[in-house]
Scaffold this motif. Structure first.
Motif, short mmCIF file in Angstrom:
data_model
loop_
_atom_site.label_atom_id
_atom_site.label_comp_id
_atom_site.label_asym_id
_atom_site.label_seq_id
_atom_site.Cartn_x
_atom_site.Cartn_y
_atom_site.Cartn_z
N VAL A 263 0.85 -1.20 0.00
CA VAL A 263 0.00 0.00 0.00
C VAL A 263 0.88 1.24 0.00
O VAL A 263 1.89 1.32 0.72
N SER A 264 0.52 2.25 -0.78
CA SER A 264 1.36 3.44 -0.92
C SER A 264 1.31 4.32 0.32
O SER A 264 0.35 4.28 1.10
N SER A 265 2.34 5.12 0.49
CA SER A 265 2.38 6.05 1.62
C SER A 265 1.26 7.08 1.51
O SER A 265 0.73 7.54 2.53
N GLU A 266 0.90 7.45 0.28
CA GLU A 266 -0.18 8.43 0.09
C GLU A 266 -1.50 7.91 0.65
O GLU A 266 -2.24 8.65 1.31
N VAL A 267 -1.79 6.63 0.40
CA VAL A 267 -3.03 6.04 0.93
C VAL A 267 -2.96 5.97 2.45
O VAL A 267 -3.92 6.30 3.16
N ILE A 268 -1.83 5.52 2.98
CA ILE A 268 -1.68 5.43 4.43
C ILE A 268 -1.83 6.79 5.09
O ILE A 268 -2.53 6.94 6.10
N LEU A 269 -1.21 7.81 4.51
CA LEU A 269 -1.32 9.16 5.07
C LEU A 269 -2.75 9.67 5.03
O LEU A 269 -3.22 10.32 5.97
N ALA A 270 -3.45 9.38 3.94
CA ALA A 270 -4.84 9.82 3.82
C ALA A 270 -5.69 9.18 4.90
O ALA A 270 -6.56 9.84 5.51
N ARG A 271 -5.48 7.90 5.18
CA ARG A 271 -6.25 7.22 6.22
C ARG A 271 -5.90 7.74 7.61
O ARG A 271 -6.76 7.88 8.48
N ILE A 272 -4.62 8.05 7.84
CA ILE A 272 -4.21 8.62 9.13
C ILE A 272 -4.84 9.99 9.31
O ILE A 272 -5.36 10.32 10.39
N ARG A 273 -4.79 10.82 8.27
CA ARG A 273 -5.40 12.16 8.37
C ARG A 273 -6.88 12.06 8.71
O ARG A 273 -7.39 12.80 9.56
N LEU A 274 -7.57 11.15 8.04
CA LEU A 274 -9.00 11.00 8.28
C LEU A 274 -9.26 10.57 9.72
O LEU A 274 -10.20 11.08 10.38
N ALA A 275 -8.47 9.66 10.23
CA ALA A 275 -8.64 9.20 11.61
C ALA A 275 -8.39 10.32 12.60
O ALA A 275 -9.14 10.52 13.57
N VAL A 276 -7.31 11.08 12.39
CA VAL A 276 -6.97 12.18 13.28
C VAL A 276 -8.04 13.26 13.24
O VAL A 276 -8.41 13.84 14.27
N GLU A 277 -8.57 13.54 12.04
CA GLU A 277 -9.64 14.53 11.92
C GLU A 277 -10.89 14.10 12.67
O GLU A 277 -11.59 14.93 13.27
N GLN A 278 -11.19 12.81 12.66
CA GLN A 278 -12.36 12.32 13.40
C GLN A 278 -12.24 12.61 14.89
O GLN A 278 -13.23 12.86 15.57
N LEU A 279 -11.01 12.59 15.38
CA LEU A 279 -10.78 12.89 16.80
C LEU A 279 -10.78 14.39 17.08
O LEU A 279 -10.85 14.79 18.24
N GLY A 280 -10.61 15.20 16.05
CA GLY A 280 -10.45 16.63 16.26
C GLY A 280 -9.07 16.99 16.76
O GLY A 280 -8.87 18.02 17.41
N ALA A 281 -8.11 16.13 16.46
CA ALA A 281 -6.74 16.34 16.93
C ALA A 281 -5.88 16.95 15.82
O ALA A 281 -6.31 17.13 14.69
#
Length: 379
Positions: A263-281
């Motif tokens: 899996v590409s780093s771009e996909v991993i980063l996108a999923r991390i960003r989405l998770a962090v945004e859900q927390l409001g962090a």
């Protein structure tokens, strides 16, 4: 003096010289650096061509010895600087300041991203922290070099000159990040004009923060007074804060990640960003990316951590399974069959957060699973 600028990351220093005397100076500096600092010396080819000792140091006549074994030769400074700018956290130039200014001008980005840049004369009599004095640690490095080789540190940042410690300097000392960086000039100007800043912390401060707590230029507020704060210590920043306020973001979020191979780093980063945004962090609150040791060579994870400027750490399957069982975390029969553990990301996030608290359970999509845990106290 603590020169660490990123918790868990290697401190990499490039020392660059154009002349014989300058090369002697960078050798002297390199010899005195702490063992844990990765250093590399770059000297101009005109120095190398006429100097047999440097040729020997490169291994052409004898095995390299001392700091010179880390030496490389260049012909044009502008050819090597773009890669050095990305690779090293500290750049030490021994040459005229004007040369350095012209060479780095096109590389400047943001004060929270640019490396620390220092300039010395070839005799090592003066050391100037030219760029990233606080967040990059250039001022601290200047004082270190002053002690080490007897150079006079030429400090020009207004807060330092007036005997004050700026909030971004405290952030560097504690391994925290500033957000938004654009508010720093206003907040630092307020410190200079008013002689103090109001601080509110959403977490208890520790004994290692004692110097800050005793600093007369900072007033620590009670919870009911936090609206008066100019500096807020929190991993969950409000994007609509007033102009004379900023956040210091501690790295307290452990991000556990599992993924399909390749899996590409771009996909991993996108999923991390989405998770962090859900927390409001804030992404700046991430302490590291954590996974199973089977993924220690996973390029996408390695590159994602490098992009976020955080460590990438893996754990053994038995370590993860112990946490899965103790905390009764999510179970996946598929993962169990493939790698022998009930799950990766939740347990890895908890271990990364020093067995803190799971705040975002397994979050799946695009071949990536992400979970986030928060440490129980400030790092």
């Amino acid at each position: 003096m603590n020169l660490d600028v990123n918790r868990g990351l290697e401190t990499k220093v490039a020392l660059i010289s154009l002349t014989d005397r300058g090369t002697d100076t960078i050798q002297s500096i390199a010899k005195g650096l702490p063992n844990e600092v990765i250093r590399r010396l770059y000297v101009h080819e005109k120095v190398y061509v006429k100097s047999d000792p440097y040729k020997e140091a490169l291994g052409e006549s004898h095995p390299p010895k001392g700091p010179m074994k880390h030496l490389e030769v260049f012909s044009r400074l502008r050819d090597i600087l773009p890669s050095l700018w990305k690779e090293y956290s500290v750049l030490i130039f021994v040459m005229a300041t004007g040369i350095v200014v012209r060479q780095i001008a096109s590389l400047l980005d943001r004060k929270d991203l640019d490396p620390a840049v220092l300039v010395l004369d070839e005799e090592g009599r003066f050391v100037i922290p030219l760029l990233s004095g606080h967040l990059g640690g250039a001022n601290s490095w200047a004082h270190q070099l002053s002690d080490q080789i007897g150079a006079m540190a030429v400090i020009t940042t207004a807060t330092d000159v007036r005997g004050m410690v700026a909030p971004d300097e405290y952030a560097r000392r504690y391994g925290w990040k500033v957000e938004p960086v654009e508010h720093l000039p206003v907040v630092n100007r307020l410190l200079l004009d008013r002689k103090f800043l109001n601080v509110w912390a959403s977490y208890p401060l520790h004994p290692e923060h004692h110097a800050w707590l005793k600093d007369p230029h900072y007033r620590f507020l009670l919870d009911q007074e936090k609206d008066q704060a100019n500096v807020i210590i929190d991993a969950f920043p409000n994007p609509s804060i007033k102009a004379d306020c900023l956040y210091l973001v501690p790295p307290i979020l452990g991000v556990g990640v599992g993924c399909r191979r390749g899996v590409s780093s771009e996909v991993i980063l996108a999923r991390i960003r989405l998770a962090v945004e859900q927390l409001g962090a804030s992404l700046k609150a991430i302490s590291g990316i954590y996974s199973i040791d089977l993924k220690s060579d996973e390029v996408g994870l390695i590159e994602a951590a490098k992009y976020l400027r955080v460590p990438f750490q893996t754990f053994r399957s038995d370590e993860l399974q112990e946490v899965n069982l103790q905390e009764q975390l999510s179970r996946s029969n598929f993962v169990r069959e493939k790698i022998g553990v009930d799950g990766v990301c939740e347990a890895a996030s908890l271990l990364g957060a020093q067995r803190g608290r799971l705040v975002l359970k397994k979050f799946m999509g695009q071949g990536v699973t992400v979970a986030i845990s928060v440490e129980n106290s400030l790092s």
